[in-house]
Scaffold this motif. Structure first.
Motif, mmCIF file in Angstrom:
data_model
loop_
_atom_site.group_PDB
_atom_site.id
_atom_site.type_symbol
_atom_site.label_atom_id
_atom_site.label_comp_id
_atom_site.label_asym_id
_atom_site.label_seq_id
_atom_site.Cartn_x
_atom_site.Cartn_y
_atom_site.Cartn_z
ATOM 1 N N VAL A 120 37.046 33.772 52.647
ATOM 2 C CA VAL A 120 35.742 34.249 52.188
ATOM 3 C C VAL A 120 35.904 35.349 51.144
ATOM 4 O O VAL A 120 35.302 35.297 50.065
ATOM 5 C CB VAL A 120 34.902 34.756 53.377
ATOM 6 N N ASN A 121 36.713 36.352 51.438
ATOM 7 C CA ASN A 121 36.796 37.530 50.580
ATOM 8 C C ASN A 121 37.626 37.298 49.325
ATOM 9 O O ASN A 121 37.174 37.590 48.220
ATOM 10 C CB ASN A 121 37.366 38.712 51.369
ATOM 11 N N VAL A 122 38.828 36.801 49.471
ATOM 12 C CA VAL A 122 39.736 36.685 48.322
ATOM 13 C C VAL A 122 39.493 35.394 47.553
ATOM 14 O O VAL A 122 39.217 35.415 46.349
ATOM 15 C CB VAL A 122 41.208 36.785 48.777
ATOM 16 N N VAL A 123 39.581 34.274 48.234
ATOM 17 C CA VAL A 123 39.401 32.986 47.565
ATOM 18 C C VAL A 123 37.975 32.863 47.030
ATOM 19 O O VAL A 123 37.763 32.365 45.921
ATOM 20 C CB VAL A 123 39.763 31.810 48.518
ATOM 21 N N GLY A 124 37.002 33.356 47.775
ATOM 22 C CA GLY A 124 35.612 33.316 47.314
ATOM 23 C C GLY A 124 35.417 34.123 46.040
ATOM 24 O O GLY A 124 34.714 33.690 45.121
ATOM 25 N N THR A 125 36.053 35.275 45.955
ATOM 26 C CA THR A 125 35.958 36.100 44.750
ATOM 27 C C THR A 125 36.583 35.394 43.557
ATOM 28 O O THR A 125 36.016 35.363 42.462
ATOM 29 C CB THR A 125 36.647 37.461 44.980
ATOM 30 N N LEU A 126 37.751 34.807 43.757
ATOM 31 C CA LEU A 126 38.437 34.126 42.654
ATOM 32 C C LEU A 126 37.703 32.858 42.219
ATOM 33 O O LEU A 126 37.633 32.557 41.024
ATOM 34 C CB LEU A 126 39.881 33.820 43.047
ATOM 35 N N ARG A 127 37.138 32.136 43.167
ATOM 36 C CA ARG A 127 36.355 30.943 42.798
ATOM 37 C C ARG A 127 35.093 31.316 42.032
ATOM 38 O O ARG A 127 34.704 30.626 41.091
ATOM 39 C CB ARG A 127 35.991 30.144 44.052
ATOM 40 N N THR A 128 34.459 32.404 42.437
ATOM 41 C CA THR A 128 33.279 32.883 41.716
ATOM 42 C C THR A 128 33.643 33.249 40.285
ATOM 43 O O THR A 128 32.916 32.915 39.338
ATOM 44 C CB THR A 128 32.663 34.094 42.444
ATOM 45 N N ALA A 129 34.768 33.926 40.126
ATOM 46 C CA ALA A 129 35.224 34.299 38.778
ATOM 47 C C ALA A 129 35.474 33.054 37.934
ATOM 48 O O ALA A 129 35.100 33.000 36.763
ATOM 49 C CB ALA A 129 36.489 35.147 38.872
#
Length: 165
Positions: A4-13
């Protein structure tokens, strides 16, 4: 936590990168929160938040040549609960004759973030050249005024040329 935190941030980017590149925009990420400093039983959460801060720093280096700024916001002592505070209004069961159903919403005062935090977020959004990370901490004495004055007079903007006749 990492998904949620890391992969979600990178996917959003990755999804918003074309828009950010076209607009020379900035991506804001939430790095360390209050629980990372003094929370107990939040080892996985604290590790994920540190990973987001590290990934954001690396992403900032990779996207700099595209004109995209990646800024990490460390919330200091503000917890994630306070940061993502949901507005809730208790509506009384019986409405008095002269009271409108919307009155409780109009009287509700949103108090999710302290004023100093809102000022720092405003600075993040409006500064010409943002820093890599900001900490949402209360100002200490006169140091915030000296910082503001030095940034005002030490800007990289060139003065407009004088018109000579």
């Amino acid at each position: 936590m990492f998904k949620v935190n890391v992969v979600g941030t990178l996917r959003t980017a990755r999804v918003f990168l074309p828009l950010l590149k076209n607009a020379k925009g900035r991506l804001l990420t939430i790095g360390l929160t209050g629980e990372c400093y003094n929370g107990t039983g939040v080892v996985a959460y604290a590790a994920a938040r540190h990973a987001v801060a590290g990934a954001s720093n690396a992403l900032s280096n990779e996207l700099a040549h595209l004109g995209v700024n990646v800024v990490t916001i460390n919330t200091g002592t503000i917890t994630a609960d306070a940061l993502y505070h949901q507005v809730r209004v208790r509506v009384e069961e019986q409405i008095e004759p002269n009271v409108q159903p919307t009155d409780p919403y109009l009287r509700y005062k949103v108090n999710a973030l302290p004023r100093y935090a809102l000022r720092i977020i405003e600075q993040i959004l409006l500064s010409d050249i943002p820093k890599l990370s900001y900490d949402l901490v209360p100002p200490v004495g006169l140091s915030i005024y000296f910082t503001a004055i030095s940034e005002k007079f030490n800007s990289n903007k060139q003065p407009a040329p004088l018109n000579t006749v």
